[in-house]
Scaffold this motif. Structure first.
Motif, PDB file in Angstrom:
ATOM      1  N   LYS A  84       0.836  -1.197   0.000  1.00 49.64           N
ATOM      2  CA  LYS A  84       0.000   0.000   0.000  1.00 49.64           C
ATOM      3  C   LYS A  84       0.865   1.239   0.000  1.00 49.64           C
ATOM      4  CE  LYS A  84      -2.466  -1.736   3.530  1.00 49.64           C
ATOM      5  NZ  LYS A  84      -3.152  -1.681   4.780  1.00 49.64           N
ATOM      6  N   ILE A  85       0.336   2.306  -0.582  1.00 49.03           N
ATOM      7  CA  ILE A  85       0.930   3.636  -0.526  1.00 49.03           C
ATOM      8  C   ILE A  85      -0.176   4.565  -0.059  1.00 49.03           C
ATOM      9  CG2 ILE A  85       1.959   5.505  -1.851  1.00 49.03           C
ATOM     10  CD1 ILE A  85       2.959   3.392  -3.823  1.00 49.03           C
ATOM     11  N   GLY A  86       0.132   5.428   0.928  1.00 49.94           N
ATOM     12  CA  GLY A  86      -0.937   6.264   1.442  1.00 49.94           C
ATOM     13  C   GLY A  86      -0.498   7.621   1.933  1.00 49.94           C
ATOM     14  N   ILE A  87      -1.511   8.479   2.136  1.00 52.48           N
ATOM     15  CA  ILE A  87      -1.315   9.816   2.681  1.00 52.48           C
ATOM     16  C   ILE A  87      -2.380  10.050   3.746  1.00 52.48           C
ATOM     17  CG2 ILE A  87      -0.272  10.799   0.608  1.00 52.48           C
ATOM     18  CD1 ILE A  87      -3.009  12.057  -0.007  1.00 52.48           C
ATOM     19  N   GLY A  88      -2.100  10.981   4.632  1.00 50.54           N
ATOM     20  CA  GLY A  88      -3.071  11.333   5.655  1.00 50.54           C
ATOM     21  C   GLY A  88      -2.919  12.779   6.068  1.00 50.54           C
ATOM     22  N   ALA A  89      -3.988  13.359   6.594  1.00 44.19           N
ATOM     23  CA  ALA A  89      -3.962  14.730   7.080  1.00 44.19           C
ATOM     24  C   ALA A  89      -4.932  14.847   8.235  1.00 44.19           C
ATOM     25  CB  ALA A  89      -4.343  15.707   5.970  1.00 44.19           C
ATOM     26  N   GLY A  90      -4.621  15.743   9.157  1.00 43.25           N
ATOM     27  CA  GLY A  90      -5.505  15.930  10.295  1.00 43.25           C
ATOM     28  C   GLY A  90      -4.930  16.891  11.306  1.00 43.25           C
ATOM     29  N   GLY A  91      -5.363  16.760  12.543  1.00 44.51           N
ATOM     30  CA  GLY A  91      -4.938  17.645  13.604  1.00 44.51           C
ATOM     31  C   GLY A  91      -4.651  16.885  14.866  1.00 44.51           C
ATOM     32  N   GLY A  92      -4.082  17.593  15.837  1.00 41.41           N
ATOM     33  CA  GLY A  92      -3.764  16.965  17.107  1.00 41.41           C
ATOM     34  C   GLY A  92      -2.977  17.907  17.984  1.00 41.41           C
ATOM     35  N   THR A  93      -2.011  17.356  18.718  1.00 41.89           N
ATOM     36  CA  THR A  93      -1.168  18.158  19.592  1.00 41.89           C
ATOM     37  C   THR A  93       0.283  17.729  19.466  1.00 41.89           C
ATOM     38  OG1 THR A  93      -1.420  16.682  21.485  1.00 41.89           O
ATOM     39  CG2 THR A  93      -3.011  18.468  21.285  1.00 41.89           C
ATOM     40  N   ILE A  94       1.191  18.667  19.779  1.00 44.65           N
ATOM     41  CA  ILE A  94       2.617  18.366  19.856  1.00 44.65           C
ATOM     42  C   ILE A  94       3.154  18.993  21.128  1.00 44.65           C
ATOM     43  CG2 ILE A  94       3.005  18.191  17.379  1.00 44.65           C
ATOM     44  CD1 ILE A  94       4.136  21.050  17.444  1.00 44.65           C
ATOM     45  N   ALA A 113       4.350  23.071  27.177  1.00 43.94           N
ATOM     46  CA  ALA A 113       2.938  22.684  27.195  1.00 43.94           C
ATOM     47  C   ALA A 113       2.534  22.266  25.790  1.00 43.94           C
ATOM     48  CB  ALA A 113       2.095  23.863  27.652  1.00 43.94           C
ATOM     49  N   SER A 114       1.543  21.390  25.685  1.00 45.31           N
ATOM     50  CA  SER A 114       1.119  20.971  24.347  1.00 45.31           C
ATOM     51  C   SER A 114       0.411  22.107  23.627  1.00 45.31           C
ATOM     52  CB  SER A 114       0.210  19.764  24.377  1.00 45.31           C
ATOM     53  OG  SER A 114      -0.307  19.461  25.564  1.00 45.31           O
ATOM     54  N   VAL A 115       0.589  22.114  22.303  1.00 45.81           N
ATOM     55  CA  VAL A 115      -0.056  23.100  21.449  1.00 45.81           C
ATOM     56  C   VAL A 115      -0.822  22.370  20.355  1.00 45.81           C
ATOM     57  CG1 VAL A 115       1.624  24.931  21.868  1.00 45.81           C
ATOM     58  CG2 VAL A 115       1.997  23.374  19.996  1.00 45.81           C
ATOM     59  N   GLY A 116      -1.927  22.972  19.921  1.00 45.96           N
ATOM     60  CA  GLY A 116      -2.706  22.395  18.833  1.00 45.96           C
ATOM     61  C   GLY A 116      -1.923  22.425  17.540  1.00 45.96           C
ATOM     62  N   SER A 117      -2.053  21.376  16.756  1.00 44.34           N
ATOM     63  CA  SER A 117      -1.262  21.291  15.531  1.00 44.34           C
ATOM     64  C   SER A 117      -2.072  20.692  14.395  1.00 44.34           C
ATOM     65  CB  SER A 117      -0.021  20.423  15.772  1.00 44.34           C
ATOM     66  OG  SER A 117      -0.410  19.091  16.053  1.00 44.34           O
ATOM     67  N   LEU A 118      -1.588  20.930  13.195  1.00 42.38           N
ATOM     68  CA  LEU A 118      -2.100  20.276  11.997  1.00 42.38           C
ATOM     69  C   LEU A 118      -1.007  19.341  11.503  1.00 42.38           C
ATOM     70  CD1 LEU A 118      -3.861  23.215  10.150  1.00 42.38           C
ATOM     71  CD2 LEU A 118      -4.903  21.394  11.490  1.00 42.38           C
ATOM     72  N   SER A 119      -1.399  18.166  11.026  1.00 43.85           N
ATOM     73  CA  SER A 119      -0.430  17.125  10.671  1.00 43.85           C
ATOM     74  C   SER A 119      -0.653  16.616   9.264  1.00 43.85           C
ATOM     75  CB  SER A 119      -0.570  15.937  11.623  1.00 43.85           C
ATOM     76  OG  SER A 119      -0.436  16.338  12.954  1.00 43.85           O
ATOM     77  N   GLY A 120       0.422  16.111   8.700  1.00 41.90           N
ATOM     78  CA  GLY A 120       0.379  15.426   7.422  1.00 41.90           C
ATOM     79  C   GLY A 120       1.285  14.207   7.487  1.00 41.90           C
ATOM     80  N   ALA A 121       0.908  13.146   6.789  1.00 40.74           N
ATOM     81  CA  ALA A 121       1.703  11.913   6.831  1.00 40.74           C
ATOM     82  C   ALA A 121       1.698  11.247   5.467  1.00 40.74           C
ATOM     83  CB  ALA A 121       1.147  10.955   7.873  1.00 40.74           C
ATOM     84  N   ILE A 122       2.807  10.564   5.164  1.00 41.50           N
ATOM     85  CA  ILE A 122       2.880   9.691   3.998  1.00 41.50           C
ATOM     86  C   ILE A 122       3.451   8.366   4.473  1.00 41.50           C
ATOM     87  CG2 ILE A 122       3.116  11.540   2.296  1.00 41.50           C
ATOM     88  CD1 ILE A 122       6.109  10.972   2.219  1.00 41.50           C
ATOM     89  N   TYR A 129       7.830  32.377  15.734  1.00 42.39           N
ATOM     90  CA  TYR A 129       8.299  31.007  15.550  1.00 42.39           C
ATOM     91  C   TYR A 129       7.133  30.064  15.811  1.00 42.39           C
ATOM     92  CZ  TYR A 129      10.864  26.694  15.875  1.00 42.39           C
ATOM     93  OH  TYR A 129      11.304  25.418  15.639  1.00 42.39           O
ATOM     94  N   TYR A 130       6.938  29.123  14.906  1.00 43.35           N
ATOM     95  CA  TYR A 130       5.857  28.158  15.026  1.00 43.35           C
ATOM     96  C   TYR A 130       6.467  26.768  15.248  1.00 43.35           C
ATOM     97  CZ  TYR A 130       3.115  31.962  13.149  1.00 43.35           C
ATOM     98  OH  TYR A 130       2.522  33.171  12.963  1.00 43.35           O
ATOM     99  N   PRO A 131       6.265  26.179  16.410  1.00 43.38           N
ATOM    100  CA  PRO A 131       6.881  24.882  16.709  1.00 43.38           C
ATOM    101  C   PRO A 131       6.380  23.776  15.793  1.00 43.38           C
ATOM    102  CG  PRO A 131       5.495  25.626  18.546  1.00 43.38           C
ATOM    103  CD  PRO A 131       5.458  26.684  17.509  1.00 43.38           C
ATOM    104  N   PHE A 132       7.243  22.775  15.592  1.00 46.87           N
ATOM    105  CA  PHE A 132       6.848  21.607  14.814  1.00 46.87           C
ATOM    106  C   PHE A 132       7.619  20.383  15.273  1.00 46.87           C
ATOM    107  CE2 PHE A 132      10.268  23.588  12.399  1.00 46.87           C
ATOM    108  CZ  PHE A 132      11.046  22.527  11.976  1.00 46.87           C
ATOM    109  N   VAL A 133       7.103  19.221  14.875  1.00 49.86           N
ATOM    110  CA  VAL A 133       7.720  17.932  15.177  1.00 49.86           C
ATOM    111  C   VAL A 133       7.698  17.118  13.897  1.00 49.86           C
ATOM    112  CG1 VAL A 133       7.431  15.773  16.459  1.00 49.86           C
ATOM    113  CG2 VAL A 133       7.074  17.933  17.618  1.00 49.86           C
TER     114      VAL A 133
END
Length: 176
Positions: free
Chosen positions: A25-35, A40-49, A85-89
């Motif tokens: 399989k090959i896939g992609i995903g998108a959504g939200g969550g926290t990092i 403290a945790s912050v709301g985030s938007l995520s993308g995955a392959i 500055y916008y944090p990311f993981v």
């Protein structure tokens, strides 16, 4: 520099090791969550392959390799960005995934594995750390090749800053 050296070593090893593996399989995903890192945790938007292969295990277990990027949600809003500055993981992961078929076209999928997590929650923090990752998805298979799912992906760094991500993802996978 270490990432480049590690990538070259992996490529060379893969060139000499012959394994009867196929991409499942090959896939992609998108959504939200926290990092979070040492913050403290912050709301985030995520993308995955991701890519699933059927290597070394029985038919009901696949190996999934993928990449997840999660950034503070405010980055995607229109505003004055000067001096902000916008944090990311970032996370590269490798996990074992198993699937159970439910009623008709629906299924549940679980995964557990290892991850390399890059904590960039502060402008002066840039740490790569080993970690673990878990996921669970529920989805449908409307056709032989298409899969739509909704699920949770969780990652936890095990050293330094204990970077953590929690993403609620909508995914599409093409099954070969």
């Amino acid at each position: 520099m270490k990432i480049i050296k590690l990538s070259l070593i992996c490529i060379l090893l893969c060139a000499y090791i012959q394994v009867d593996a196929q991409i499942a399989k090959i896939g992609i995903g998108a959504g939200g969550g926290t990092i979070k890192g040492n913050s403290a945790s912050v709301g985030s938007l995520s993308g995955a392959i991701f890519i699933d292969t059927d290597i070394l295990f029985p038919d009901y277990i696949n190996i999934r390799g993928g990449f997840l990027f999660s950034r503070k949600a405010e980055y995607f809003l229109p505003e004055n960005r000067k001096g902000r500055y916008y944090p990311f993981v970032k996370s590269f992961y490798l996990k074992a995934v198993t699937e159970q078929n439910l009623y008709g076209i629906s299924y549940i999928e679980e995964g557990i594995g290892i991850a390399a997590i890059n904590d960039r929650t502060f402008s002066d923090v840039d740490y790569w750390e080993p970690g673990i990752t878990f996921s669970i998805n529920a989805g449908i298979k409307p056709t032989r090749h298409s899969r739509f799912s909704i699920g949770i992906d969780y990652g936890l760094g095990l050293t330094r800053t204990n970077a953590t991500y929690y993403s609620f993802l909508l995914s599409y996978a093409y099954q070969l």
